[in-house]
Design an enzyme around this catalytic site. Sequence first.
Site: not given
Ligand SMILES: Nc1ncnc2[nH]cnc12
Length: 303
Positions: A221, A223
């Site tokens: 992703d 974030d």
């Molecule tokens: N955005 C994110 N923040 C922290 N850990 C993750 N693991 C997968 N995506 C994450």
Amino acid sequence: MSANENVLVGCIGGSGLYHLDNLTFVKKLDITTPWGKPSSPITISSLPSGDLIAFISRHGPHHTITPTEVPARANIAALKHIGCQAIVAFSAVGSLREEIAPGHFIIPDQIIDRTKGIREDTFFRGEGVVVHSMFGEPFSRKLNEFVAPKVEKILAEAEGNVKLHTGKTVVCMEGPAFSTRAESLMYRQWGGDIINMSVIPEAKLARECELDYTLICTSTDFDAWRVGEAPVTVEEVIKTLHTNAGNSRAVAAGLLQDVHDVVKEGKVLDEIKGSMRFACVTRADVQPEAAKKKFSYILPYFE
Ligand SMILES: Nc1ncnc2[nH]cnc12
Ligand SMILES: CSC[C@H]1O[C@H](OP(=O)(O)O)[C@H](O)[C@@H]1O
């Protein structure tokens, strides 16, 4: 164990990666270390050559252990105790950079620790023995350099021609909630490239055990930093988790024999092995016997 020899390489699976492929099951080890039980029994399997590999599922086989609660000391101590000299760990991460798209692989070489001090992040606290490990380069540079071209080649042959990024910085946050937009933007300004909740304390503990440690990350992703787009949710993570886990299994299947062989030859170990020999400040004659016994589980210097 019907071993070709010892188990030299340990593998830690993260979110979505609860087993490996192309291996023959040998046995499960239900170990209790001086720091408790690992996240899962250790699965010992053999590669097609007969060489053995150890596998631990970081969050447990059914993903019941939160990032904060992972018994990282037990995981690392158990792998060291059964003979591992190197760890290939996997992690699902968020991307803090436009060029690191969901599905991409990343092998980081630096860490920014944003955990909150509530995790057991050292073997050397509360025992009357003061030890300072070197951690300026938190991953095994040599192991990273060894695995990167191999991972790149495996991914080039996999479906979708997945990209690999190297030389990146992983931010490790406490969780379990994901970051706010302000935090996510701040991590970008700090130089963070990807973010997870698990590399600390795993990498620190591996160093304290003189284990070569590399982290193979898969991006799930973007974030929360992309203004105008919804911040990350578990739903979004899970969308890519399955494909990423398939690719991680392909990477593990193509990589672990080579890592085993290079570790056996001692080629990647000359920097980290021995690094703890002079890390202890407390004189041997004042070290409590109970502490020495405990530490001898993971390091020869306390025997
Ligand atoms: N955005 C994110 N923040 C922290 N850990 C993750 N693991 C997968 N995506 C994450
Ligand atoms: C399921 S999203 C957050 C979760 O995923 C990562 O786990 P792992 O590193 O074990 O693959 C991340 O670190 C978080 O723990």
